[in-house]
Design a protein around this motif. Structure first.
Motif, mmCIF file in Angstrom:
data_model
loop_
_atom_site.group_PDB
_atom_site.id
_atom_site.type_symbol
_atom_site.label_atom_id
_atom_site.label_comp_id
_atom_site.label_asym_id
_atom_site.label_seq_id
_atom_site.Cartn_x
_atom_site.Cartn_y
_atom_site.Cartn_z
ATOM 1 N N ILE A 188 0.860 -1.179 0.000
ATOM 2 C CA ILE A 188 0.000 0.000 0.000
ATOM 3 C C ILE A 188 0.899 1.232 0.000
ATOM 4 O O ILE A 188 1.657 1.460 0.944
ATOM 5 N N ARG A 189 0.823 2.019 -1.042
ATOM 6 C CA ARG A 189 1.696 3.180 -1.161
ATOM 7 C C ARG A 189 1.115 4.387 -0.433
ATOM 8 O O ARG A 189 -0.087 4.478 -0.233
ATOM 9 N N TRP A 190 2.013 5.297 -0.077
ATOM 10 C CA TRP A 190 1.598 6.486 0.653
ATOM 11 C C TRP A 190 2.321 7.704 0.090
ATOM 12 O O TRP A 190 3.330 7.587 -0.606
ATOM 13 N N ASN A 191 1.775 8.881 0.423
ATOM 14 C CA ASN A 191 2.358 10.148 0.008
ATOM 15 C C ASN A 191 2.702 10.973 1.244
ATOM 16 O O ASN A 191 1.934 10.990 2.210
ATOM 17 N N PRO A 192 3.839 11.654 1.250
ATOM 18 C CA PRO A 192 4.197 12.475 2.408
ATOM 19 C C PRO A 192 3.358 13.745 2.489
ATOM 20 O O PRO A 192 3.090 14.391 1.477
ATOM 21 N N ILE A 193 2.939 14.098 3.711
ATOM 22 C CA ILE A 193 2.213 15.338 3.945
ATOM 23 C C ILE A 193 2.475 15.795 5.377
ATOM 24 O O ILE A 193 2.099 15.104 6.328
ATOM 25 N N ALA A 194 3.157 16.898 5.519
ATOM 26 C CA ALA A 194 3.426 17.511 6.826
ATOM 27 C C ALA A 194 4.063 16.520 7.805
ATOM 28 O O ALA A 194 3.762 16.541 8.995
ATOM 29 N N GLY A 195 4.938 15.658 7.309
ATOM 30 C CA GLY A 195 5.599 14.675 8.157
ATOM 31 C C GLY A 195 4.800 13.412 8.392
ATOM 32 O O GLY A 195 5.269 12.506 9.091
ATOM 33 N N TRP A 196 3.615 13.315 7.812
ATOM 34 C CA TRP A 196 2.754 12.148 7.936
ATOM 35 C C TRP A 196 2.878 11.276 6.687
ATOM 36 O O TRP A 196 3.309 11.725 5.638
ATOM 37 N N MET A 197 2.449 10.048 6.809
ATOM 38 C CA MET A 197 2.284 9.142 5.683
ATOM 39 C C MET A 197 0.807 9.165 5.293
ATOM 40 O O MET A 197 -0.055 8.753 6.074
ATOM 41 N N GLY A 198 0.518 9.690 4.123
ATOM 42 C CA GLY A 198 -0.867 9.789 3.678
ATOM 43 C C GLY A 198 -1.227 8.651 2.750
ATOM 44 O O GLY A 198 -0.617 8.488 1.683
ATOM 45 N N PHE A 199 -2.206 7.838 3.140
ATOM 46 C CA PHE A 199 -2.620 6.673 2.351
ATOM 47 C C PHE A 199 -3.915 7.007 1.600
ATOM 48 O O PHE A 199 -4.971 7.137 2.227
ATOM 49 N N PRO A 200 -3.849 7.134 0.263
ATOM 50 C CA PRO A 200 -5.069 7.418 -0.497
ATOM 51 C C PRO A 200 -6.078 6.276 -0.423
ATOM 52 O O PRO A 200 -7.276 6.491 -0.608
ATOM 53 N N TYR A 201 -5.584 5.082 -0.186
ATOM 54 C CA TYR A 201 -6.466 3.922 -0.058
ATOM 55 C C TYR A 201 -5.787 2.883 0.829
ATOM 56 O O TYR A 201 -4.570 2.924 1.053
ATOM 57 N N LEU A 202 -6.592 1.971 1.356
ATOM 58 C CA LEU A 202 -6.113 0.836 2.143
ATOM 59 C C LEU A 202 -6.657 -0.437 1.507
ATOM 60 O O LEU A 202 -7.386 -0.376 0.515
ATOM 61 N N SER A 203 -6.324 -1.579 2.073
ATOM 62 C CA SER A 203 -6.889 -2.829 1.551
ATOM 63 C C SER A 203 -8.411 -2.776 1.607
ATOM 64 O O SER A 203 -9.108 -3.297 0.725
ATOM 65 N N ARG A 204 -8.938 -2.176 2.662
ATOM 66 C CA ARG A 204 -10.379 -1.916 2.791
ATOM 67 C C ARG A 204 -10.533 -0.406 2.979
ATOM 68 O O ARG A 204 -10.010 0.153 3.943
#
Length: 227
Positions: free
Chosen positions: A2-18
């Motif tokens: 599951i890929r993520w994008n950085p935002i303000a030091g957080w890991m932002g996940f556009p989607y999850l398995s569910r």
């Protein structure tokens, strides 16, 4: 993976398995289920085991990180509500438990609302004790989550860890049933994952600032104990 994008030091996940009903999910670290000696994972295990120093560290980390995330998302805090996910043994969130307390304190820091009594459910078995996805899904069905009307555009569900997103999806669906025009976000300390699926199993994407803040929280706990 599951890929993520950085935002303000957080890991932002556009989607999850569910991801049913979830607009986006955010975590600060990974909790590596098959690499328990990894530094951040070790901290998170101590938090889960209710170690006082780790609870202080986790709280200070969220208080330091949440305002920046909300600002980066350009969310109007007057139209945001923080709620807390429930433990398996709860029918409503205990305001003195760490995660509901963190949600309430974080809301106060930025002028958002918090409603720790917004969610209710049935007691069920601990999901992480169940081996298969089918067993976990069946147990979650027993929870029968319900939510209050919250009158907010942005609803943030605080939890300790996000794994597949199954629990969060159940919560989001309950929230949207009463608040169909709202956006629901998951917000947690960590994404639980196995090394085999992680893009960066050492957690070295976590900023030194977060490490410092956590350590300061642990030192604060030591001072409180002496006092």
């Amino acid at each position: 993976m599951i890929r993520w994008n950085p935002i303000a030091g957080w890991m932002g996940f556009p989607y999850l398995s569910r991801s049913q009903g979830i607009t986006h999910s955010y975590t600060l670290t990974y909790k590596l289920t098959d690499k328990t000696g990894e530094a951040w994972t070790s901290r998170l295990i101590r938090f889960k085991n209710k170690d006082k120093a780790a609870i202080y560290g986790a709280g200070r980390l969220l208080y330091g990180a949440v305002p920046g995330l909300i600002k980066a998302m350009a969310v109007n805090v007057k139209d945001a509500v923080f709620v807390a996910a429930l433990s398996s043994g709860e029918t409503q969130a205990d305001p003195d438990r760490a995660i509901p307390y963190f949600a309430d304190q974080s809301a106060g820091l930025i002028g958002a609302r918090c409603d720790v009594g917004a969610l209710s459910k049935n007691i069920h078995e601990k999901i992480h004790n169940l081996y298969s996805a089918e067993q976990r899904d069946a147990e979650l069905e027993k929870a029968e989550y319900k939510a209050k009307k919250l009158d907010a555009e942005h609803i943030f569900v605080f939890d300790d860890f996000i794994t597949r997103g199954a629990t969060l999806s159940k919560i989001a669906s309950a929230i949207l049933e009463k608040n169909p025009k709202s956006k629901v976000y998951g917000l947690a300390l960590a994404k639980a994952e196995r090394v085999d699926w992680c893009p960066n199993p050492e957690n070295d994407q976590v900023s030194g600032e977060w490490d410092k803040i956590w350590q300061q929280g642990e030192e604060e706990a030591a001072g409180a104990k002496k006092g």
